[in-house]
Design an enzyme around this catalytic site. Structure first.
Site, short mmCIF file in Angstrom:
data_model
loop_
_atom_site.label_atom_id
_atom_site.label_comp_id
_atom_site.label_asym_id
_atom_site.label_seq_id
_atom_site.Cartn_x
_atom_site.Cartn_y
_atom_site.Cartn_z
N GLY A 182 1.27 4.87 -7.48
CA GLY A 182 0.93 3.42 -7.72
C GLY A 182 -0.53 3.00 -7.75
O GLY A 182 -0.55 2.52 -8.81
N ALA A 183 -1.29 3.51 -6.87
CA ALA A 183 -2.88 3.30 -7.47
C ALA A 183 -3.50 4.14 -8.39
O ALA A 183 -4.17 3.28 -9.03
CB ALA A 183 -3.67 3.47 -5.90
N ASP A 235 -5.61 -3.32 -7.91
CA ASP A 235 -6.20 -2.01 -7.61
C ASP A 235 -7.24 -1.38 -8.87
O ASP A 235 -8.58 -0.90 -8.62
CB ASP A 235 -5.30 -0.78 -7.41
CG ASP A 235 -4.48 -0.80 -6.23
OD1 ASP A 235 -5.28 -1.37 -5.08
OD2 ASP A 235 -3.46 -0.26 -5.90
N ASN A 250 0.53 -4.10 -6.05
CA ASN A 250 -0.21 -3.95 -4.80
C ASN A 250 -0.19 -5.34 -4.28
O ASN A 250 -0.65 -5.73 -2.99
CB ASN A 250 -1.35 -3.42 -4.71
CG ASN A 250 -2.57 -4.29 -5.52
OD1 ASN A 250 -2.30 -5.20 -6.12
ND2 ASN A 250 -3.86 -4.22 -4.94
N ARG A 297 6.67 11.64 -13.74
CA ARG A 297 5.75 10.54 -13.71
C ARG A 297 4.37 10.43 -14.26
O ARG A 297 4.09 9.43 -15.14
CB ARG A 297 5.61 10.38 -12.02
CG ARG A 297 4.41 9.46 -11.70
CD ARG A 297 3.77 9.73 -10.48
NE ARG A 297 4.70 9.46 -9.20
CZ ARG A 297 4.41 9.47 -8.09
NH1 ARG A 297 3.47 10.02 -7.64
NH2 ARG A 297 5.42 9.23 -7.23
N THR A 303 0.71 -1.30 0.10
CA THR A 303 0.06 -0.01 0.14
C THR A 303 0.78 1.27 -0.01
O THR A 303 1.97 1.12 -0.04
CB THR A 303 -1.22 -0.03 1.17
OG1 THR A 303 -2.02 0.90 1.01
CG2 THR A 303 -0.23 0.04 2.55
N GLY A 307 -3.80 12.12 -9.19
CA GLY A 307 -2.75 11.13 -8.74
C GLY A 307 -2.36 10.29 -9.55
O GLY A 307 -3.28 9.41 -10.08
N LYS A 357 4.01 1.30 -3.77
CA LYS A 357 3.40 0.44 -5.01
C LYS A 357 4.21 0.31 -5.96
O LYS A 357 4.50 -0.43 -6.76
CB LYS A 357 1.99 1.05 -5.30
CG LYS A 357 0.90 0.34 -4.27
CD LYS A 357 -0.66 0.67 -4.48
CE LYS A 357 -1.33 0.50 -3.40
NZ LYS A 357 -2.84 0.73 -3.75
N GLY A 385 -13.95 4.59 -0.82
CA GLY A 385 -12.68 3.80 -1.09
C GLY A 385 -12.65 2.55 -0.79
O GLY A 385 -11.88 1.65 -1.17
#
Length: 272
Positions: free
Chosen positions: A142-143, A115, A99, A168, A74, A139, A78, A251
């Site tokens: 990772g997720a 995810d 994940n 990124r 998490t 965002g 990730k 979430g």
């Protein structure tokens, strides 16, 4: 262990760990351990707090423990956790993050990412199918990267990735554009205008003093606001959006829809 007997951990118990920084918010142990406390399954999932500088030592140490069969990953690890896998799934290669890591019978470690699949399945179950939607995703970590790929794969008409880290952001857009050309845009700051689904895939909202990841008041009426943060359940973003009359998506749905995927991935006993 059995579902009717008290929880029992013995020398035969297999271990799974969920690794993050922080870990106080993780819901996976509470949701997954009841599935492990059933006939035919002798395993337990525990949280492990690993700061970024300590991640290599923590992960390699757990991987060397002979009774550790898998790791859940998490925030904020990730992307970095890919380095500890010997094999990567297509979802990991596309998103750039993992994940879940599983020990294979030959001792190698295989990385997967659920995810995106969990998030999309949660949306559909709540009546917010992503097909044809214009999505703003805040965002690209990772997720977020996994969710971006899953939304496009599920038929989102347009996806705008809002990520302040230019390198990124551009790397993610480049990977996704090779599969879904013409359906992507990128921004350094959130811009909800025109979106009918707005998703927070950042850690903003974990802390009580965090600013909102974006201003829901700029969304069109009826736009769905989703957050991937699980604790608190009602983040400041979701409270603000609900007060404005927007449908909200919590979430925890992303995780609950991954439970069956985890059970299959980690080769746990089927539901009985």
């Amino acid at each position: 262990m059995t579902g009717d007997a008290p929880w029992s951990i013995s020398g035969t118990t297999r271990l799974l760990a969920v690794i993050g920084d922080p870990v106080r918010q993780v819901q996976a142990p509470a949701l997954l351990n009841p599935l492990l406390n059933r006939p035919g399954t002798d395993a337990v999932l525990v949280p492990v707090h690993a700061r970024p500088d300590d991640l290599p030592d923590v992960v390699r140490g757990l991987q060397r423990a002979g009774n550790v069969d898998g790791l859940l990953i998490t925030v904020p690890h990730k992307a970095a956790a890919r380095a500890f896998a010997d094999g990567l799934s297509p979802a990991v290669r596309l998103s750039g993050s993992t994940n879940a890591l599983r020990r294979e019978p030959d001792g190698r470690w295989y990385a997967e990412n659920f995810d995106g699949a969990g998030f999309v399945a949660g949306l559909r179950a709540a009546g917010h199918a992503p097909e044809g939607r214009r999505v703003m995703l805040v965002g690209g970590g990772g997720a977020g990267s996994a969710i971006a790929a899953a939304l496009l794969g599920a038929g989102a008409a347009r996806l705008t990735v809002c990520e302040p880290d230019r390198q990124r952001r551009e790397a993610l857009l480049a990977r996704l554009s090779r599969v879904w050309p013409g359906r992507l845009a990128g921004r350094g700051v959130p811009d909800p205008e025109g979106a009918d689904l707005a998703v927070n895939a950042t850690p903003l909202g974990l802390g009580p003093g965090d600013p909102l990841p974006f201003a829901p008041k700029t969304l069109e009426p009826g736009a769905v606001v989703a957050d991937i943060i699980m604790k608190p359940r009602d983040t400041a973003l979701l409270k603000s959006a609900a007060a404005l009359g927007h449908p909200v998506h919590h979430g925890v749905h992303m995780l609950t829809r991954q439970l069956d995927l985890y059970r299959e991935f980690f080769r746990l006993a089927p539901d009985r």
